[in-house]
Design a protein around this motif. Structure first.
Motif, short mmCIF file in Angstrom:
data_model
loop_
_atom_site.label_atom_id
_atom_site.label_comp_id
_atom_site.label_asym_id
_atom_site.label_seq_id
_atom_site.Cartn_x
_atom_site.Cartn_y
_atom_site.Cartn_z
N THR A 77 0.82 -1.23 0.00
CA THR A 77 0.00 0.00 0.00
C THR A 77 0.85 1.26 0.00
OG1 THR A 77 -0.10 0.01 2.42
CG2 THR A 77 -1.84 -1.19 1.24
N ARG A 78 2.18 1.07 0.14
CA ARG A 78 3.12 2.19 0.20
C ARG A 78 2.71 3.18 1.29
NH1 ARG A 78 4.62 4.28 -5.76
NH2 ARG A 78 6.42 5.05 -4.59
N THR A 79 2.38 2.62 2.44
CA THR A 79 2.00 3.45 3.58
C THR A 79 2.90 3.17 4.77
OG1 THR A 79 0.35 1.80 4.27
CG2 THR A 79 -0.43 3.65 2.91
N ALA A 80 3.11 4.23 5.55
CA ALA A 80 3.87 4.10 6.79
C ALA A 80 2.92 4.24 7.96
CB ALA A 80 4.94 5.18 6.86
N ILE A 81 3.09 3.37 8.96
CA ILE A 81 2.28 3.45 10.17
C ILE A 81 3.16 4.04 11.26
CG2 ILE A 81 1.04 2.15 11.93
CD1 ILE A 81 1.37 0.84 8.37
N ILE A 82 2.72 5.18 11.77
CA ILE A 82 3.54 5.95 12.72
C ILE A 82 2.87 5.95 14.09
CG2 ILE A 82 4.44 8.25 13.29
CD1 ILE A 82 3.70 7.68 9.72
N SER A 83 3.66 5.67 15.10
CA SER A 83 3.21 5.81 16.49
C SER A 83 3.33 7.28 16.88
CB SER A 83 4.06 4.94 17.41
OG SER A 83 3.68 5.13 18.76
N ILE A 84 2.18 7.91 17.18
CA ILE A 84 2.15 9.35 17.39
C ILE A 84 2.62 9.74 18.79
CG2 ILE A 84 0.66 11.40 17.45
CD1 ILE A 84 -1.17 9.99 15.48
N LYS A 85 3.50 10.73 18.85
CA LYS A 85 3.91 11.33 20.12
C LYS A 85 3.40 12.77 20.25
CE LYS A 85 6.18 7.71 21.46
NZ LYS A 85 5.65 6.88 22.57
N ASN A 86 3.05 13.37 19.10
CA ASN A 86 2.50 14.72 19.08
C ASN A 86 1.26 14.69 18.20
OD1 ASN A 86 1.95 17.50 18.33
ND2 ASN A 86 3.96 18.00 19.16
N LYS A 87 0.12 15.09 18.71
CA LYS A 87 -1.14 14.99 17.99
C LYS A 87 -1.44 16.20 17.12
CE LYS A 87 -3.24 11.76 21.23
NZ LYS A 87 -4.41 11.46 22.09
N TYR A 88 -0.42 16.96 16.79
CA TYR A 88 -0.62 18.10 15.88
C TYR A 88 -1.14 17.57 14.55
CZ TYR A 88 0.18 22.69 13.82
OH TYR A 88 0.01 23.91 13.23
N LYS A 89 -2.22 18.14 14.06
CA LYS A 89 -2.92 17.60 12.89
C LYS A 89 -2.14 17.85 11.60
CE LYS A 89 -7.38 17.62 10.50
NZ LYS A 89 -8.72 18.24 10.41
N LEU A 90 -1.93 16.77 10.83
CA LEU A 90 -1.30 16.86 9.52
C LEU A 90 -2.37 16.89 8.45
CD1 LEU A 90 1.07 15.87 11.34
CD2 LEU A 90 1.91 14.58 9.38
N ILE A 101 -1.50 6.93 9.72
CA ILE A 101 -1.20 6.18 8.50
C ILE A 101 -1.00 7.18 7.37
CG2 ILE A 101 -2.02 4.45 6.87
CD1 ILE A 101 -3.82 3.40 9.14
N LEU A 102 0.19 7.11 6.78
CA LEU A 102 0.57 8.07 5.75
C LEU A 102 0.94 7.36 4.46
CD1 LEU A 102 2.93 10.72 7.42
CD2 LEU A 102 0.76 11.17 6.30
N ASN A 103 0.48 7.88 3.35
CA ASN A 103 0.94 7.40 2.05
C ASN A 103 2.30 8.03 1.77
OD1 ASN A 103 1.06 7.82 -1.14
ND2 ASN A 103 -0.18 6.01 -0.68
N VAL A 104 3.31 7.18 1.53
CA VAL A 104 4.68 7.66 1.40
C VAL A 104 5.23 7.25 0.04
CG1 VAL A 104 6.99 7.64 2.41
CG2 VAL A 104 4.99 7.42 3.88
#
Length: 893
Positions: free
Chosen positions: A340-353, A398-401
């Protein structure tokens, strides 16, 4: 509830757009620079019309404007500076920020009503310095950024009765060196920080080196000291956001944000956040907000620090791993899905992307952020713009990278679309000014209308306006105007700076005029009122005329001084040979070879312990007196003093280049014990020198190059205290000759001294570089050569002074042996060889060489052949080669 005291919020602006952003974001004052004489030459800066435009914009909104005139200026530019100061006074700026003592003295004479602020470039960092500034005529002092909060608080308490204002930096970039004492950029490439042209060499890579030394102190068998980080001189960015409640309690007058090189968006965001915090503190209900910190980081950060003001550890001031913007840390990659070319990131800062945001992934096994380098299928640093909406699931993102990213990579947000929108909203929030005005309207017998207005202008000036209409009102036939209709039209102040407070209408009744004519009359009245308002922040015409007359008198003096410039026949006046020494060995070598004067700088007791202590900033200042250290220093000074007495050589105690208050207290104790044992002391601090002179009027005071002498006007101020002064190492021989010649023509009684040989200081910093040395290498720290090597393989020796501060020396030795005859013709009284960090053999041989050179001149045998022979000997024993420094060409303007 009573409001808490808060300081003025002072914002930077490098352009007219940034100025408007600062004003709209809530700044109390803004500091700017014109195209000349400002210490940020590579900012956009302001044309003269833009200064007037920005001044009007700010003043109409109750915001002050300070203009930087904070570069060092040679004699040929003083007339231009004087004209500029007159113009700034005429247009009504609130203050000028000055570094050059000569420029400050000119400003006092020319425009005594214009407030002067002592720039941080003046390196004022103790109580005597602030007292001197107040006595001189400065309204405000911008303190050095190396002070701890206890030191700032002590300065405020002990100088409060003088009425002088105290300003500190609160946010933005930090210099590695004490401001005003850095020549590194100047020596490396001719771009002087003192002229606003710093090339920021402290943000480059350096390697710490160590090795043995030969008999002359030159390095042998150098090896790299194993340090993970490469940006040894790079500091973090200052952010006092989290300490503002504490800082507001010390009665500080002004909190300055650094950033004249920054964008309007940066200025708007940072100023707006600090404005909200200060207002909340004022009302007593402030709580820290993590969103604010995230926004400040996104605006720009090299990691944040409370600086020397609040940090307990010196390492928390430095960012040695990278010199660039870090962005906002979001979280860490847990895994990457290739399908899926996605990265799963464990969030430490909830600033909205969101779509359009800029992000970067960074990966390193040792957590060290490295440069872009492709390894197998992934990049160690990979940046991109988000093209598809991120998906949030709890604490996962979850980000498309576009490219594969390694598990464990850290994700940083480097550009936020929503934050840019917020910044632009702040910038566009141009709230109109609102100055209350009282109006009386009445009619004369000819039925012409009169408007009289009264308001309080700038500087509490009471302004009165009167306007008579060009039209006559007519007796109404059908529908006369009533008072309510007239008042309604008068209330429409529109985009003018006024709001109607009181209205009195003395209306005879039964009159008529078209509303368009009445509105035009109102607009004409308000325009006239605005003109009067703007005039209220400017000096009167008579005051301007007086300033112009003073300028004409000063112009004649400056011009005649330059016109009468001639060379000085100094052939029959012997030149003394002095040395800077910091060891018993170099003193012995100097005495054996016949030095006339020794300036002795006491070395530190134990570098291992001193640099270890420097990691804890609290240990550097607790107000106590170190009796054991005083006893040691007294013992060392007595020993050197006795040696000099036996040899009938002048002995001068050379104080460190920087003297914090806790040092001064100890040095005064030592002075009381030893003042009769030596000829004088050398000090780089005019405030301290003046205070010492008051206590011990017979003590001779010498000044070294840290006083930044660039013109005769500075000389005129310093000779009141100093017996001997040393011009700046940045001056060319032509500038030196002009300063000395014009001083001699005016019969100024002072001695000029010039450093002619040695690896001279390029900067002094509170950071102790030896604190980086691993324990396994620290045992030989005092007996080896230490230096830092840049990317061009130039090696800069380093030394640690009595208080644990690092001095970085020039990579090549200054050598003016073949210019001694020119120097003698200038009127120089003595030359100096800098022996610090050197050896007995270097001291003995180098002084002998220069004594021979002076003998050649006395016997008129100073041929090129003889002097080149001496120069060849110097090349053999010098560290890093030799240079004439700025002596021949000066620095870039």
């Amino acid at each position: 509830m009573a409001k808490n005291y808060i300081p003025e919020l002072l914002a930077p602006a490098g352009s007219i757009d940034a100025l408007k952003a600062a004003v709209n974001a809530g700044a109390d004052a803004v500091y700017i620079s014109g195209k000349k004489f400002g210490a940020r030459k590579f900012a956009t800066n302001f044309t003269d019309p833009e200064i007037e435009q920005g001044l009007e914009y700010a003043k109409l909104r109750g915001v002050k404007i300070y203009v930087t005139v904070n570069t060092l200026v040679n004699d040929s530019k003083l007339l231009s500076v004087a004209e500029y100061l007159i113009w700034l006074y005429k247009i009504g700026v609130d203050a000028v920020i000055i570094q050059d003592l000569g420029v400050a003295s000119l400003a006092k004479k020319l425009v005594p009503d214009l407030d002067l602020h002592a720039s941080t470039q003046m390196t004022i960092h103790n109580v005597p310095g602030v007292k001197w500034a107040s006595k001189f005529g400065f309204k405000r002092v911008v303190l050095s950024r190396e002070l701890g909060i206890l030191e700032v608080e002590e300065i405020i308490k002990k100088t409060k009765y003088l009425g002088i204002e105290i300003e500190i930096f609160g946010h933005g970039a930090l210099c590695y060196s004490y401001s005003g004492q850095c020549l590194l950029s100047s020596f490396i490439g001719g771009r002087s920080g003192n002229k606003g042209m710093c090339a920021q060499p402290c943000r480059k890579k350096y390697t710490l080196l160590s090795g043995k030394i030969d008999q002359y102190g030159k390095p042998l068998a150098l090896h790299t000291v194993d340090i993970k980080d490469k940006y040894l001189l790079s500091t973090r960015d200052l952010a006092l956001y989290q300490n503002l409640d504490t800082i507001s309690k010390i009665n500080l007058n002004s909190l300055k944000i650094e950033g004249r090189m920054r964008s309007p968006e940066y200025v708007a965001l940072v100023v707006n956040i600090y404005r909200k915090v200060l207002d909340s503190i004022s009302s007593g209900n402030w709580k820290q907000n993590s969103d604010d910190i995230s926004k400040l980081k996104l605006a720009f950060n090299r990691k944040f620090t409370g600086g020397y003001l609040t940090e307990n550890s010196a390492e928390l001031v430095m960012a040695r791993d990278s010199p660039g913007n870090r962005g906002l840390y979001i979280g860490q990659v847990q895994r990457y899905d290739e399908k899926t070319r996605t990265a799963i990131i464990s969030i430490k800062n909830k600033y909205k992307l969101e779509i359009g945001d800029g992000i970067v992934f960074k990966y390193s096994n040792d957590n060290n952020e490295k440069t872009v380098k492709r390894t197998n299928k992934f990049f160690k640093t990979y940046g991109m713009a988000i093209e598809k909406s991120p998906v949030h699931k709890g604490d996962k993102l979850i980000l498309n990278v576009g490219m594969p990213v390694k598990t464990g990579s850290k994700l940083y947000l480097t550009r936020s679309i929503s934050l840019n929108h917020e910044a632009n909203k702040i910038i566009k929030n141009r709230t109109s000014p609102s100055i209350p005005i009282d109006i009386v309207m009445w009619w004369d017998t000819d039925l012409k209308a009169h408007l009289e207005g009264e308001f309080i202008g700038f500087n509490d000036n009471k302004c009165k306006i009167h306007l008579k209409s060009s039209f006559k009102m007519e007796k109404a036939i059908n529908k006369p105007l009533n008072p309510e209709q007239i008042e309604k039209q008068l209330q429409k102040t529109g985009k003018t700076p006024f709001i109607l407070r009181k209205v009195s209408i003395k209306y005879p009744g039964d009159l008529f005029i078209s509303l368009s004519k009445l509105n035009n009359f109102r607009r004409e009245f308000l325009e006239k009122s605005q003109i009067e308002l703007l005039l209220s922040y400017k000096p009167s015409q008579s005051h301007v005329q007086e300033a112009c007359e003073r300028f004409n008198n000063i112009k004649k003096l400056l011009s005649s001084s330059m016109e009468q410039f001639v060379g000085i026949d100094n052939d029959n006046t012997p030149i003394d040979l002095a040395v800077y020494a910091d060891s018993l060995d170099t003193v012995k070598g100097a005495l054996e070879s016949g030095a006339n004067r020794i300036y002795f700088e006491v070395p530190p007791k134990n570098l291992n312990i001193l640099c270890s202590d420097s990691k804890n900033l609290n240990s550097m200042y607790d107000g106590s007196i170190d009796e054991a250290e005083i006893e040691r220093v007294v013992s060392v000074l007595k020993l050197i003093c006795e040696l000099c007495k036996k040899d009938r050589t002048e002995f001068i105690w050379k104080w460190p280049q920087i003297t914090h208050q806790y040092q001064i207290n100890q040095y005064y104790t030592i002075l009381k014990q030893l003042s009769k044992d030596f000829h004088g002391i050398m000090i780089d601090d005019i405030g301290v020198a003046e205070e010492v002179k008051k206590v011990m009027p017979n003590l001779v005071i010498y000044g070294s190059a840290g006083l930044n002498i660039w013109n005769k006007q500075t000389v005129l101020q310093l000779i009141k205290i100093f017996n001997t002064i040393t011009p700046s190492a940045e001056l060319s021989k032509e500038n030196l000759r002009k300063i000395i010649s014009s001083s001699r023509l005016d019969d100024l009684k002072t001695n000029f001294e010039l450093v002619v040989q040695g690896n001279v200081d390029t900067l002094v910093t509170k950071d102790c570089l030896f604190s980086l040395v691993p324990k396994k290498d620290i045992k030989d720290i005092e007996n080896e050569f230490w230096g830092i090597q840049d990317e061009k393989k130039q090696i800069f020796p380093i030394k640690i002074d009595l208080e644990g501060r690092t001095h970085i020396l020039n990579s090549v030795e200054l050598c003016l042996i073949d210019h001694l005859h020119e120097i003698s013709q200038m009127g120089i009284n003595s030359i100096v060889i800098d022996l610090r960090t050197k050896t007995y053999h270097y001291s003995r041989d180098m002084i002998t060489i220069y004594k021979n050179g002076l003998e050649y001149i006395n016997r008129k045998e100073n041929s090129g052949k003889n002097m080149n022979r001496l120069k060849s000997k110097i090349k053999i024993i010098s560290t890093g080669g030799i240079t004439t420094g700025n002596f021949l060409k000066g620095i870039k303007e």
